[in-house]
Enzyme design. Structure first.
Site, short mmCIF file in Angstrom:
data_model
loop_
_atom_site.label_atom_id
_atom_site.label_comp_id
_atom_site.label_asym_id
_atom_site.label_seq_id
_atom_site.Cartn_x
_atom_site.Cartn_y
_atom_site.Cartn_z
N TYR A 80 31.84 -20.48 -9.65
CA TYR A 80 32.03 -21.86 -9.17
C TYR A 80 31.01 -22.78 -9.84
O TYR A 80 31.34 -23.87 -10.33
CB TYR A 80 31.84 -21.86 -7.66
CG TYR A 80 32.11 -23.17 -6.95
CD1 TYR A 80 33.41 -23.62 -6.74
CD2 TYR A 80 31.06 -23.93 -6.44
CE1 TYR A 80 33.66 -24.81 -6.06
CE2 TYR A 80 31.30 -25.11 -5.75
CZ TYR A 80 32.60 -25.54 -5.56
OH TYR A 80 32.84 -26.71 -4.87
N SER A 89 30.50 -30.84 -7.79
CA SER A 89 29.78 -30.30 -6.63
C SER A 89 28.29 -30.37 -6.94
O SER A 89 27.89 -30.48 -8.11
CB SER A 89 30.17 -28.83 -6.41
OG SER A 89 29.34 -28.24 -5.42
#
Ligand SMILES: NC(=O)c1ccc[n+]([C@@H]2O[C@H](COP(=O)([O-])OP(=O)(O)OC[C@H]3O[C@@H](n4cnc5c(N)ncnc54)[C@H](OP(=O)(O)O)[C@@H]3O)[C@@H](O)[C@H]2O)c1
Length: 255
Positions: A159, A146
């Site tokens: 995350y 990401s």
């Protein structure tokens, strides 16, 4: 003679978390390029519409049901791949879990769960895939990271830590498996309009942020990741190894 440059004809690919969203979009692109694709998810009924959609387009797809965070289930799944196909050419490890909490509300257990799904599970999948690739001295491991990882944001620590770790793991896989003919790369998506993000896509504030921060002034559409997946999976990417390919409309390269 004109011929397709990025053909995956004759290749077998496993895409985790492929029942919807980015996983399904990338699985569809791999299949459109000629690969036979095993679509993974935790529930066969939830995978069924995806399989039907691909089959209706004349594409080769089959379900492979297991939870990526269940090591025993992963081992059974890879044993089934070996038994039924005798090989695996492409692993696209796409499953990811997000827990948007500020650090004060994020427990150690939350952090462990995020690392388990986003980092430890891809590590186990990569090892299992490599075991099938090593004897043939070829293979493609593709992780989905990401823009969170190299970039941070308040309320996203678990995350960000996991995805940053996954990019680092990708480089380690590239270093260790490269001498054996296997490449490892990652795709780092930016803001993509998936079912899971529907609330955020509909949120005017998030929309304004995307329009301000993304030079292309819009969310990415899932199919816009397909080219990156096909490229990294293809023979044409034979010298691309340890790379994180960002697909974010230019967001992380501008301010
Ligand atoms: N969407 C974005 O904008 C964006 C941005 C950057 C990075 N990413 C990354 O891109 C990846 C895909 O994101 P997405 O938004 O498309 O995800 P998603 O919509 O939440 O899709 C997740 C898919 O994975 C399956 N799944 C979830 N947990 C699983 C598990 N433990 N084992 C096996 N399958 C599992 C789900 O199916 P079942 O529930 O039926 O099992 C579902 O089909 C993730 O790694 C995410 O972090 C997304």
């Amino acid at each position: 003679m004109v011929e397709p440059l990025f053909s995956l004809k004759g290749k077998l690919a496993l895409v985790t978390g492929a029942g919807r969203g980015l996983g399904l979009a990338m699985a569809t692109s791999l299949a459109r390029a000629g690969a036979e694709v095993l679509l993974n998810g935790r529930d066969e009924a939830r995978l069924a519409p995806a399989i039907t959609a691909l089959e209706k387009r004349g594409l080769a797809a089959a379900p492979l049901v297991f939870d990526v965070a269940d090591a025993a289930a992963v081992a059974r799944a890879f044993a089934a791949i070996e038994r039924e196909h005798g090989r695996l050419d492409i692993l696209l490890s796409n499953v990811g879990l997000r827990n948007r909490r500020v650090i004060d509300q994020l427990s150690v257990a939350d952090m462990r769960e995020m690392l388990e799904v986003n980092l430890i599970a891809p590590f186990g999948l990569a090892k299992a895939a490599a075991a099938l690739m090593l004897p043939r001295r070829r293979g493609r491991i593709i992780m989905v990271t990401s823009i969170a990882g190299p970039l941070s944001r308040a309320g996203d620590a678990a995350y960000t830590a996991a995805k940053g770790g996954l990019a680092a793991l990708t480089r380690s896989l590239a270093a260790e498996y490269g001498p054996h003919g296997i490449t490892a790369n990652a795709i780092a998506p930016g803001f993509f309009a998936t079912e899971t993000n529907a609330d955020r896509v509909a949120d005017a504030q998030v929309q304004a942020f995307v329009e301000m921060r993304v030079p292309l002034r819009r969310w990415g559409q899932p199919q816009e990741l397909g080219g990156a997946a096909v490229f990294l999976a293809s023979d044409e990417a034979s010298y691309v190894n340890g790379h994180v390919l960002t697909v974010d409309g230019g967001m992380s390269s501008s301010f």
